[in-house]
Motif scaffolding. Structure first.
Motif, PDB file in Angstrom:
ATOM      1  N   ASP A   1     -15.464   9.123   0.484  1.00 30.36           N
ATOM      2  CA  ASP A   1     -14.138   8.786   1.002  1.00 30.36           C
ATOM      3  C   ASP A   1     -13.835   9.534   2.292  1.00 30.36           C
ATOM      4  O   ASP A   1     -13.246   8.974   3.228  1.00 30.36           O
ATOM      5  CB  ASP A   1     -13.070   9.090  -0.048  1.00 30.36           C
ATOM      6  CG  ASP A   1     -12.795   7.895  -0.950  1.00 30.36           C
ATOM      7  OD1 ASP A   1     -13.280   6.791  -0.651  1.00 30.36           O
ATOM      8  OD2 ASP A   1     -12.108   8.075  -1.972  1.00 30.36           O
TER       9      ASP A   1
ATOM     10  N   TYR B   1      -7.949   6.975   2.309  1.00 31.90           N
ATOM     11  CA  TYR B   1      -9.284   7.443   1.901  1.00 31.90           C
ATOM     12  C   TYR B   1      -9.289   8.965   1.747  1.00 31.90           C
ATOM     13  O   TYR B   1      -9.891   9.517   0.817  1.00 31.90           O
ATOM     14  CB  TYR B   1     -10.338   7.020   2.916  1.00 31.90           C
ATOM     15  CG  TYR B   1     -10.628   5.536   2.924  1.00 31.90           C
ATOM     16  CD1 TYR B   1     -11.491   4.976   1.987  1.00 31.90           C
ATOM     17  CD2 TYR B   1     -10.033   4.697   3.860  1.00 31.90           C
ATOM     18  CE1 TYR B   1     -11.760   3.606   1.991  1.00 31.90           C
ATOM     19  CE2 TYR B   1     -10.283   3.334   3.878  1.00 31.90           C
ATOM     20  CZ  TYR B   1     -11.150   2.794   2.937  1.00 31.90           C
ATOM     21  OH  TYR B   1     -11.407   1.444   2.938  1.00 31.90           O
TER      22      TYR B   1
ATOM     23  N   ASP C   1      -6.420   5.593  -9.216  1.00 29.23           N
ATOM     24  CA  ASP C   1      -6.153   4.168  -9.430  1.00 29.23           C
ATOM     25  C   ASP C   1      -5.143   3.652  -8.404  1.00 29.23           C
ATOM     26  O   ASP C   1      -5.323   2.569  -7.832  1.00 29.23           O
ATOM     27  CB  ASP C   1      -5.606   3.933 -10.841  1.00 29.23           C
ATOM     28  CG  ASP C   1      -6.659   4.129 -11.921  1.00 29.23           C
ATOM     29  OD1 ASP C   1      -7.861   4.058 -11.591  1.00 29.23           O
ATOM     30  OD2 ASP C   1      -6.289   4.359 -13.089  1.00 29.23           O
TER      31      ASP C   1
ATOM     32  N   THR D   1      -6.637   3.565  -4.914  1.00 26.85           N
ATOM     33  CA  THR D   1      -7.585   2.449  -4.809  1.00 26.85           C
ATOM     34  C   THR D   1      -6.849   1.143  -4.558  1.00 26.85           C
ATOM     35  O   THR D   1      -7.258   0.331  -3.719  1.00 26.85           O
ATOM     36  CB  THR D   1      -8.434   2.355  -6.082  1.00 26.85           C
ATOM     37  OG1 THR D   1      -9.186   3.568  -6.234  1.00 26.85           O
ATOM     38  CG2 THR D   1      -9.408   1.180  -6.011  1.00 26.85           C
ATOM     39  N   LYS D   2      -5.733   0.926  -5.277  1.00 27.80           N
ATOM     40  CA  LYS D   2      -4.929  -0.288  -5.057  1.00 27.80           C
ATOM     41  C   LYS D   2      -4.357  -0.293  -3.651  1.00 27.80           C
ATOM     42  O   LYS D   2      -4.288  -1.347  -3.001  1.00 27.80           O
ATOM     43  CB  LYS D   2      -3.825  -0.370  -6.098  1.00 27.80           C
ATOM     44  CG  LYS D   2      -4.343  -0.718  -7.491  1.00 27.80           C
ATOM     45  CD  LYS D   2      -3.250  -0.619  -8.539  1.00 27.80           C
ATOM     46  CE  LYS D   2      -3.803  -0.888  -9.929  1.00 27.80           C
ATOM     47  NZ  LYS D   2      -2.808  -0.624 -10.998  1.00 27.80           N
TER      48      LYS D   2
ATOM     49  N   ILE E   1      -5.713   1.096  -1.027  1.00 29.19           N
ATOM     50  CA  ILE E   1      -6.830   0.809  -0.114  1.00 29.19           C
ATOM     51  C   ILE E   1      -7.189  -0.672  -0.135  1.00 29.19           C
ATOM     52  O   ILE E   1      -7.516  -1.267   0.901  1.00 29.19           O
ATOM     53  CB  ILE E   1      -8.055   1.679  -0.475  1.00 29.19           C
ATOM     54  CG1 ILE E   1      -7.771   3.145  -0.092  1.00 29.19           C
ATOM     55  CG2 ILE E   1      -9.317   1.175   0.220  1.00 29.19           C
ATOM     56  CD1 ILE E   1      -8.767   4.139  -0.648  1.00 29.19           C
ATOM     57  N   GLU E   2      -7.107  -1.294  -1.307  1.00 27.04           N
ATOM     58  CA  GLU E   2      -7.388  -2.729  -1.398  1.00 27.04           C
ATOM     59  C   GLU E   2      -6.432  -3.529  -0.522  1.00 27.04           C
ATOM     60  O   GLU E   2      -6.783  -4.589  -0.009  1.00 27.04           O
ATOM     61  CB  GLU E   2      -7.271  -3.189  -2.852  1.00 27.04           C
ATOM     62  CG  GLU E   2      -8.430  -2.713  -3.739  1.00 27.04           C
ATOM     63  CD  GLU E   2      -8.186  -2.971  -5.218  1.00 27.04           C
ATOM     64  OE1 GLU E   2      -7.099  -3.502  -5.558  1.00 27.04           O
ATOM     65  OE2 GLU E   2      -9.060  -2.645  -6.032  1.00 27.04           O
ATOM     66  N   MET E   3      -5.207  -3.010  -0.352  1.00 24.74           N
ATOM     67  CA  MET E   3      -4.207  -3.701   0.457  1.00 24.74           C
ATOM     68  C   MET E   3      -4.259  -3.309   1.925  1.00 24.74           C
ATOM     69  O   MET E   3      -3.731  -4.028   2.775  1.00 24.74           O
ATOM     70  CB  MET E   3      -2.808  -3.402  -0.103  1.00 24.74           C
ATOM     71  CG  MET E   3      -2.589  -3.975  -1.485  1.00 24.74           C
ATOM     72  SD  MET E   3      -0.929  -3.582  -2.107  1.00 24.74           S
ATOM     73  CE  MET E   3      -0.869  -4.620  -3.565  1.00 24.74           C
ATOM     74  N   ASP E   4      -4.852  -2.160   2.203  1.00 23.98           N
ATOM     75  CA  ASP E   4      -4.930  -1.697   3.595  1.00 23.98           C
ATOM     76  C   ASP E   4      -6.184  -0.842   3.759  1.00 23.98           C
ATOM     77  O   ASP E   4      -6.182   0.344   3.458  1.00 23.98           O
ATOM     78  CB  ASP E   4      -3.690  -0.895   3.968  1.00 23.98           C
ATOM     79  CG  ASP E   4      -3.697  -0.454   5.430  1.00 23.98           C
ATOM     80  OD1 ASP E   4      -4.661  -0.785   6.146  1.00 23.98           O
ATOM     81  OD2 ASP E   4      -2.739   0.220   5.855  1.00 23.98           O
ATOM     82  N   LYS E   5      -7.239  -1.458   4.251  1.00 27.04           N
ATOM     83  CA  LYS E   5      -8.523  -0.762   4.404  1.00 27.04           C
ATOM     84  C   LYS E   5      -8.648  -0.062   5.754  1.00 27.04           C
ATOM     85  O   LYS E   5      -9.707   0.462   6.085  1.00 27.04           O
ATOM     86  CB  LYS E   5      -9.681  -1.746   4.219  1.00 27.04           C
ATOM     87  CG  LYS E   5      -9.788  -2.306   2.810  1.00 27.04           C
ATOM     88  CD  LYS E   5     -10.965  -3.267   2.682  1.00 27.04           C
ATOM     89  CE  LYS E   5     -11.196  -3.672   1.231  1.00 27.04           C
ATOM     90  NZ  LYS E   5     -10.048  -4.368   0.631  1.00 27.04           N
TER      91      LYS E   5
ATOM     92  N   SER F   1       0.826  -1.213   0.000  1.00 28.23           N
ATOM     93  CA  SER F   1       0.000   0.000   0.000  1.00 28.23           C
ATOM     94  C   SER F   1       0.858   1.260   0.000  1.00 28.23           C
ATOM     95  O   SER F   1       0.511   2.258  -0.646  1.00 28.23           O
ATOM     96  CB  SER F   1      -0.947   0.006   1.198  1.00 28.23           C
ATOM     97  OG  SER F   1      -0.224   0.006   2.416  1.00 28.23           O
TER      98      SER F   1
ATOM     99  N   TYR G   1       2.097   2.114  -3.593  1.00 26.82           N
ATOM    100  CA  TYR G   1       1.024   2.687  -4.418  1.00 26.82           C
ATOM    101  C   TYR G   1       0.647   4.084  -3.935  1.00 26.82           C
ATOM    102  O   TYR G   1       0.407   4.994  -4.739  1.00 26.82           O
ATOM    103  CB  TYR G   1      -0.212   1.776  -4.411  1.00 26.82           C
ATOM    104  CG  TYR G   1      -0.105   0.613  -5.362  1.00 26.82           C
ATOM    105  CD1 TYR G   1      -0.075   0.817  -6.746  1.00 26.82           C
ATOM    106  CD2 TYR G   1      -0.036  -0.694  -4.890  1.00 26.82           C
ATOM    107  CE1 TYR G   1       0.020  -0.252  -7.628  1.00 26.82           C
ATOM    108  CE2 TYR G   1       0.064  -1.769  -5.770  1.00 26.82           C
ATOM    109  CZ  TYR G   1       0.093  -1.540  -7.133  1.00 26.82           C
ATOM    110  OH  TYR G   1       0.195  -2.589  -8.010  1.00 26.82           O
TER     111      TYR G   1
END
Length: 368
Positions: free
Chosen positions: A211, A192, A176, A179-180, A182-186, A155, A158
């Protein structure tokens, strides 16, 4: 004779094995952020073997964790005196120099680390950060991309590239990357928040607010996130929602003049001119060098027909920034309202000289 050599070899092997165990113990302490304990263990190893480059490098990391940046650099220097191609020590020394805000020197170390280890992803990431600090955005973009190419992707990588893309105005591409990340660390509120800023800059206000909502769920004590959401709500003309968010930001941090100024703008839009004036006044108390605060207060005073007060504020603004045609133009309009055409025309002419096309038309109308 062979017997004594055999005993000596056993002794050397046992010492080496003991030091390896001590190094592993120190590494575990470093991973646990026990920098003081790690430093003590590593110092014992170095005292018994001053040429142990691994121990010197690790002690440098311990000192880095203790914010003893010069001491860390000393250890890395010692390790590099033993092995000038030691890429880890070069990378770590670069980090210490970055901590001391010597980014140019840090970049030289990262260059060397990469020279001796062309697949050193961490060195590329660090060099990207140093280049970002010196505003070499294209260079940072390349390094962050290379770090992602080498992997492993995470994360932070990215996020770093997303920040650079956003600063380069590439907001859609930045989204983009965020978003990648965030997919790895929400669980990272900052991710956000940054994606929200990128959405805001692309005009996607609803997505920006969504967000910011998520960021504030994760971190409800950050005034900046409330302020960012307020900006998006204000752009959607949700003035009440923006007002609530600015008020919350001020509740969390009452020392930021711009937040008072922005809340004043919202109150102006809600036609609460007394409230707007109070906020602009507070902004000026916190920072009396910003001409915008005086301009904004003058607008609200004009709405209340406090023309003398408005002229005073515009005059203060002009003292701070005498080359803004809009301030002369607005002061002239107030003087027209006071039926003071002579002084108004002087301001219109000055505004025209500074490039105001609006002033030119009003000169024809009022200054005959």
């Amino acid at each position: 004779m062979k017997y004594f050599a055999f005993i000596f070899l056993i002794f050397v092997a046992s010492v080496s094995s003991a030091q390896d165990a001590q190094l592993e113990s120190a590494k575990k302490k470093l991973q646990a952020n026990d920098f003081k304990g790690a430093k003590a263990d590593l110092t014992k190893i170095i005292d018994s073997n001053p040429k142990n480059k691994l121990a010197l490098n690790l002690r440098g990391q311990a000192r880095l964790g203790l914010e003893d940046f010069y001491g860390a650099i000393g250890d890395y220097n010692a390790a590099l005196d033993i092995d000038s191609t030691f890429a880890d020590a070069l990378n770590n020394r670069g980090e210490a120099k970055m901590a001391l805000e010597d980014d140019e020197a840090a970049i030289l170390d990262f260059d060397k680390a990469i020279k001796f280890n062309a697949k050193f992803a961490e060195a590329y990431s660090n060099r990207g950060l140093a280049k970002y600090n010196i505003e070499d955005l294209q260079g940072a973009y390349f390094d962050f991309s290379k770090a992602l190419e080498l992997g492993p992707a995470d994360s932070d990588k990215y996020f770093n590239r997303g920040v650079v893309k956003a600063e380069l105005g590439e907001f859609i591409s930045a989204i983009d990357d965020y978003t990648k990340a965030i997919e790895m660390d929400k669980t990272d509120a900052g991710l956000y928040n940054y994606r929200g800023v990128a959405y805001y800059n692309t005009g996607n206000l609803d997505l920006a607010i969504a967000d910011y909502n998520e960021a504030l769920k994760l971190d409800p004590k950050d005034p900046l996130k409330f302020e960012n959401r307020a900006l998006a709500k204000n752009a959607k003309q949700d003035f009440k929602g923006a007002l609530d968010d600015y008020s919350k930001a001020i509740e969390l941090n009452a020392t930021e003049p711009e937040t008072f100024n922005l809340r004043g703008v919202v109150k102006y839009n809600l036609e609460d001119h007394d409230g707007a004036i109070a906020d602009y006044t507070k902004a000026i108390e916190l920072d009396d060098t910003n001409p915008v605060y005086y301009d904004n207060r003058a607008l609200s005073k004009t709405e209340k027909e406090d023309y003398a007060g408005a002229i005073e504020d515009y005059s203060s603004s002009i003292e701070l920034y005498p080359s803004d045609p809009e301030t002369y133009f607005q002061r002239a309009l107030v003087k027209i309202s006071m039926n003071n055409k002579y002084d108004a025309c002087l301001d219109f002419k000055r505004a025209e000289e500074l490039g105001s096309t609006e002033a030119k038309a009003l000169i024809k109308k009022n200054c005959k």
